[in-house]
Design a protein around this motif. Structure first.
Motif, PDB file in Angstrom:
ATOM      1  N   ILE A  43       0.837  -1.206   0.000  1.00 36.17           N
ATOM      2  CA  ILE A  43       0.000   0.000   0.000  1.00 36.17           C
ATOM      3  C   ILE A  43       0.872   1.257   0.000  1.00 36.17           C
ATOM      4  O   ILE A  43       0.622   2.216  -0.743  1.00 36.17           O
ATOM      5  N   LEU A  44       1.921   1.242   0.829  1.00 40.36           N
ATOM      6  CA  LEU A  44       2.792   2.423   0.916  1.00 40.36           C
ATOM      7  C   LEU A  44       3.516   2.679  -0.404  1.00 40.36           C
ATOM      8  O   LEU A  44       3.814   3.840  -0.728  1.00 40.36           O
ATOM      9  N   MET A  45       3.797   1.637  -1.175  1.00 40.83           N
ATOM     10  CA  MET A  45       4.445   1.829  -2.472  1.00 40.83           C
ATOM     11  C   MET A  45       3.571   2.647  -3.405  1.00 40.83           C
ATOM     12  O   MET A  45       4.073   3.433  -4.221  1.00 40.83           O
ATOM     13  N   TYR A  46       2.258   2.508  -3.293  1.00 39.92           N
ATOM     14  CA  TYR A  46       1.362   3.329  -4.111  1.00 39.92           C
ATOM     15  C   TYR A  46       1.463   4.794  -3.710  1.00 39.92           C
ATOM     16  O   TYR A  46       1.499   5.691  -4.563  1.00 39.92           O
ATOM     17  N   PHE A  47       1.513   5.039  -2.405  1.00 41.00           N
ATOM     18  CA  PHE A  47       1.641   6.421  -1.936  1.00 41.00           C
ATOM     19  C   PHE A  47       2.996   7.012  -2.313  1.00 41.00           C
ATOM     20  O   PHE A  47       3.101   8.188  -2.664  1.00 41.00           O
ATOM     21  N   ILE A  48       4.053   6.195  -2.233  1.00 43.29           N
ATOM     22  CA  ILE A  48       5.386   6.657  -2.620  1.00 43.29           C
ATOM     23  C   ILE A  48       5.414   7.017  -4.100  1.00 43.29           C
ATOM     24  O   ILE A  48       5.965   8.050  -4.501  1.00 43.29           O
ATOM     25  N   THR A  49       4.797   6.176  -4.918  1.00 45.24           N
ATOM     26  CA  THR A  49       4.734   6.446  -6.357  1.00 45.24           C
ATOM     27  C   THR A  49       3.956   7.716  -6.632  1.00 45.24           C
ATOM     28  O   THR A  49       4.334   8.520  -7.493  1.00 45.24           O
ATOM     29  N   PHE A  50       2.872   7.913  -5.905  1.00 45.54           N
ATOM     30  CA  PHE A  50       2.060   9.126  -6.064  1.00 45.54           C
ATOM     31  C   PHE A  50       2.866  10.364  -5.699  1.00 45.54           C
ATOM     32  O   PHE A  50       2.867  11.369  -6.427  1.00 45.54           O
ATOM     33  N   ALA A  51       3.587  10.317  -4.569  1.00 51.39           N
ATOM     34  CA  ALA A  51       4.366  11.477  -4.123  1.00 51.39           C
ATOM     35  C   ALA A  51       5.585  11.731  -5.013  1.00 51.39           C
ATOM     36  O   ALA A  51       5.991  12.880  -5.212  1.00 51.39           O
ATOM     37  N   ASP A  52       6.177  10.663  -5.551  1.00 51.75           N
ATOM     38  CA  ASP A  52       7.320  10.824  -6.470  1.00 51.75           C
ATOM     39  C   ASP A  52       6.882  11.397  -7.811  1.00 51.75           C
ATOM     40  O   ASP A  52       7.637  12.125  -8.463  1.00 51.75           O
ATOM     41  N   TYR A  53       5.692  10.998  -8.248  1.00 47.48           N
ATOM     42  CA  TYR A  53       5.055  11.530  -9.455  1.00 47.48           C
ATOM     43  C   TYR A  53       5.948  11.439 -10.694  1.00 47.48           C
ATOM     44  O   TYR A  53       5.925  12.291 -11.571  1.00 47.48           O
ATOM     45  N   GLY A  54       6.788  10.422 -10.746  1.00 47.45           N
ATOM     46  CA  GLY A  54       7.633  10.233 -11.922  1.00 47.45           C
ATOM     47  C   GLY A  54       8.819  11.161 -12.007  1.00 47.45           C
ATOM     48  O   GLY A  54       9.526  11.200 -13.026  1.00 47.45           O
ATOM     49  N   PHE A  55       9.086  11.924 -10.938  1.00 50.40           N
ATOM     50  CA  PHE A  55      10.182  12.894 -10.987  1.00 50.40           C
ATOM     51  C   PHE A  55      11.547  12.228 -11.127  1.00 50.40           C
ATOM     52  O   PHE A  55      12.495  12.859 -11.599  1.00 50.40           O
ATOM     53  N   ASN A  56      11.662  10.959 -10.706  1.00 51.14           N
ATOM     54  CA  ASN A  56      12.945  10.270 -10.842  1.00 51.14           C
ATOM     55  C   ASN A  56      13.337  10.063 -12.300  1.00 51.14           C
ATOM     56  O   ASN A  56      14.486   9.712 -12.592  1.00 51.14           O
ATOM     57  N   LEU A  57      12.379  10.278 -13.226  1.00 53.96           N
ATOM     58  CA  LEU A  57      12.696  10.246 -14.648  1.00 53.96           C
ATOM     59  C   LEU A  57      12.512  11.622 -15.293  1.00 53.96           C
ATOM     60  O   LEU A  57      13.396  12.116 -15.975  1.00 53.96           O
ATOM     61  N   LEU A  86       3.305  18.630  -1.364  1.00 53.34           N
ATOM     62  CA  LEU A  86       1.857  18.773  -1.526  1.00 53.34           C
ATOM     63  C   LEU A  86       1.208  17.419  -1.791  1.00 53.34           C
ATOM     64  O   LEU A  86       0.137  17.106  -1.253  1.00 53.34           O
ATOM     65  N   LEU A  87       1.866  16.599  -2.597  1.00 53.05           N
ATOM     66  CA  LEU A  87       1.359  15.257  -2.873  1.00 53.05           C
ATOM     67  C   LEU A  87       1.425  14.370  -1.628  1.00 53.05           C
ATOM     68  O   LEU A  87       0.565  13.517  -1.413  1.00 53.05           O
ATOM     69  N   LEU A  88       2.454  14.586  -0.794  1.00 49.24           N
ATOM     70  CA  LEU A  88       2.556  13.858   0.471  1.00 49.24           C
ATOM     71  C   LEU A  88       1.371  14.186   1.378  1.00 49.24           C
ATOM     72  O   LEU A  88       0.790  13.291   2.010  1.00 49.24           O
ATOM     73  N   LEU A  89       1.000  15.463   1.450  1.00 49.80           N
ATOM     74  CA  LEU A  89      -0.129  15.880   2.278  1.00 49.80           C
ATOM     75  C   LEU A  89      -1.416  15.181   1.845  1.00 49.80           C
ATOM     76  O   LEU A  89      -2.179  14.681   2.681  1.00 49.80           O
ATOM     77  N   LEU A  90      -1.637  15.111   0.535  1.00 49.56           N
ATOM     78  CA  LEU A  90      -2.809  14.407   0.022  1.00 49.56           C
ATOM     79  C   LEU A  90      -2.752  12.918   0.384  1.00 49.56           C
ATOM     80  O   LEU A  90      -3.776  12.305   0.702  1.00 49.56           O
ATOM     81  N   SER A  91      -1.554  12.354   0.356  1.00 52.00           N
ATOM     82  CA  SER A  91      -1.383  10.935   0.686  1.00 52.00           C
ATOM     83  C   SER A  91      -1.750  10.648   2.137  1.00 52.00           C
ATOM     84  O   SER A  91      -2.408   9.648   2.439  1.00 52.00           O
ATOM     85  N   VAL A  92      -1.317  11.520   3.038  1.00 54.37           N
ATOM     86  CA  VAL A  92      -1.628  11.348   4.466  1.00 54.37           C
ATOM     87  C   VAL A  92      -3.139  11.406   4.694  1.00 54.37           C
ATOM     88  O   VAL A  92      -3.701  10.592   5.449  1.00 54.37           O
ATOM     89  N   LEU A  93      -3.794  12.341   4.033  1.00 52.96           N
ATOM     90  CA  LEU A  93      -5.251  12.477   4.183  1.00 52.96           C
ATOM     91  C   LEU A  93      -5.969  11.235   3.665  1.00 52.96           C
ATOM     92  O   LEU A  93      -6.925  10.753   4.275  1.00 52.96           O
ATOM     93  N   LEU A  94      -5.483  10.686   2.565  1.00 56.77           N
ATOM     94  CA  LEU A  94      -6.102   9.490   2.003  1.00 56.77           C
ATOM     95  C   LEU A  94      -5.894   8.276   2.905  1.00 56.77           C
ATOM     96  O   LEU A  94      -6.826   7.490   3.126  1.00 56.77           O
ATOM     97  N   THR A 222       1.195  -3.061 -11.517  1.00 55.77           N
ATOM     98  CA  THR A 222       1.517  -4.359 -12.096  1.00 55.77           C
ATOM     99  C   THR A 222       2.334  -5.222 -11.139  1.00 55.77           C
ATOM    100  O   THR A 222       2.093  -6.420 -10.990  1.00 55.77           O
ATOM    101  N   ASN A 223       3.306  -4.587 -10.467  1.00 60.68           N
ATOM    102  CA  ASN A 223       4.235  -5.339  -9.627  1.00 60.68           C
ATOM    103  C   ASN A 223       3.692  -5.642  -8.241  1.00 60.68           C
ATOM    104  O   ASN A 223       4.142  -6.591  -7.598  1.00 60.68           O
ATOM    105  N   ASN A 224       2.746  -4.828  -7.763  1.00 63.29           N
ATOM    106  CA  ASN A 224       2.306  -4.962  -6.380  1.00 63.29           C
ATOM    107  C   ASN A 224       0.849  -5.362  -6.198  1.00 63.29           C
ATOM    108  O   ASN A 224       0.433  -5.673  -5.085  1.00 63.29           O
ATOM    109  N   VAL A 225       0.078  -5.339  -7.277  1.00 61.50           N
ATOM    110  CA  VAL A 225      -1.339  -5.658  -7.119  1.00 61.50           C
ATOM    111  C   VAL A 225      -1.551  -7.121  -6.749  1.00 61.50           C
ATOM    112  O   VAL A 225      -2.570  -7.473  -6.158  1.00 61.50           O
TER     113      VAL A 225
END
Length: 409
Positions: A43-57, A86-94, A222-225
């Protein structure tokens, strides 16, 4: 080569620490609670992906292109970090909402809410910046700090089965320590000036990273579902058995991710000069790596039984069977590195996103069906099928739709 060696040291710690902590956790908290922790990490990997928002690429590419412009680097650093918070804040609320309204989350709400520290730690770590600057040694330093802190904390805190509730938080605390250190290094070493960005700058980052984010989310889906699907059909013990095999594969997956990160900035620059040089470079570095991963995949299949015994303390037939099925996955994934790097380097994000979004949909269809009929083994088969489809689709896209960027001629 310096960047690859630096990332090699990163991976050495990424490999050694789990080798020490993984068996320890399985034995102390047991397979059932390990299943709870594995579900939480998923579950946390989904939140991490959301907060990263593809910035690593997406942000890495921009840093690589503007690596000598301090003003532009400061603007990028400020806007990307602000957007991530800002994305982290949304993640905490969710997460708080899930713990309040969903039974499975409510039963482990303390564990999962503490686990949001793991998301915070990942937000704080500007891997994307150091990767774009091709200064991987700093990633090595901050990774080493995080892993040592995690090792100390796990052995000091997790002593009895009921201590499983702290595991996710400990992962987070270790990353927070490392993240704060790495931000300080970035600001001082590169003389960056942090300025709160305008809403327009934040919106531009969200737009630029959208295709990468959607495809990254699809990759995580795909990897975590599979673990999520198992949660509907099997017990926590069965999830634990599957997760043990999956974690072994994910160690190798991390190796491939770091290899890909190491060559990505160079690939982006070569794509701007000559495709011939680009193709020569990418195969020159990828061929030996693919050979090494092939050997490891074979060893995983052959040595599955003793590997599982070392990790769990006994031979679990179901875990051995699953590990042998997924042992081919690292090789399949490794074969797609040249193709997806080509799509990203030439800025064909839409094709990249379409393939990974399609793979996520495919997995959502295939995995539940196979799990329903085959249990945890079905989840393993689904992983193999989906990754094979992704690799074939990536190469087919380049060779048939983007022939000017062919990797074979």
């Amino acid at each position: 080569m310096k960047n690859f060696i630096a990332l090699g040291l990163v991976q050495a710690t990424n490999f050694i620490i789990p080798v020490i902590t993984f068996p320890y956790l399985v034995r102390v908290i047991g397979p059932e609670k390990f299943g709870v922790i594995s579900y939480g990490l998923t579950i946390l990997m989904y939140f991490i992906t959301f907060a990263d928002y593809g910035f690593n690429l997406s942000a890495t590419r921009l840093v690589a292109l503007h690596h000598e412009n301090r003003k532009e680097l400061s603007r990028l650093f400020s806007s990307v970090m602000t957007t991530k918070f800002l994305l982290l804040l949304l993640s905490v609320l969710l997460m708080a909402s899930l713990c309040g309204f969903v039974t499975r989350f409510r039963e482990e709400s303390f564990t999962y809410l503490l686990g949001m520290l793991y998301v915070l730690g990942n937000v704080l770590m500007p891997v994307w910046f150091f990767q774009g600057m091709e200064q991987m040694k700093y990633i090595t330093y901050m990774n080493l700090v995080a892993k040592i802190a995690l090792l100390i904390l796990l052995f000091a805190v997790v002593r009895e089965p009921q201590d499983y509730v702290y595991v996710l938080a400990l992962y987070g605390i270790a990353n927070v320590i490392s993240g704060i250190y790495s931000i300080r290094v970035a600001l001082l070493r590169y003389q960056l000036q942090f300025r709160f960005p305008t809403l327009q700058s934040v919106w531009e980052q969200l737009q630029d990273g959208w295709h990468i984010f959607s495809s990254s989310l699809s990759v995580v889906l795909t990897n975590n579902v599979n673990v999520l699907v198992l949660g509907f059909f099997v017990s926590n013990i069965a999830i634990g058995y599957y997760s043990i095999a999956e974690k072994i594969i994910l160690v190798l997956w991390t190796v491939m991710g770091l290899f890909s990160q190491a060559i990505y900035p160079s690939v982006c620059r070569l794509a701007q000069t000559s495709h011939q040089q680009f193709r020569r470079f990418i195969w020159k570095v990828c061929f030996p790596f693919i050979g090494a991963i092939s050997v490891v995949s074979v060893l995983l299949y052959v040595l599955a039984e003793p590997i599982v015994q070392v990790i769990t303390g006994n031979i679990q037939a179901e875990t051995v069977r699953i590990l042998r099925i997924v042992s081919v996955v690292p090789l399949i994934v490794c074969l797609n590195i040249p193709a997806y790097q080509t799509l990203l380097a030439y800025n064909y994000k839409k094709y990249y996103a379409a393939i990974f979004n399609g793979s996520a949909v495919l997995n959502l269809i295939v995995c539940p069906l196979l799990v329903y009929f085959m249990g945890a083994v079905g989840a393993a088969v689904s992983m193999v099928v989906v990754q094979l489809v992704v690799t074939l689709a990536l190469h087919a896209t380049i060779e048939f739709k983007l022939k000017q960027f062919s990797l074979v001629s």
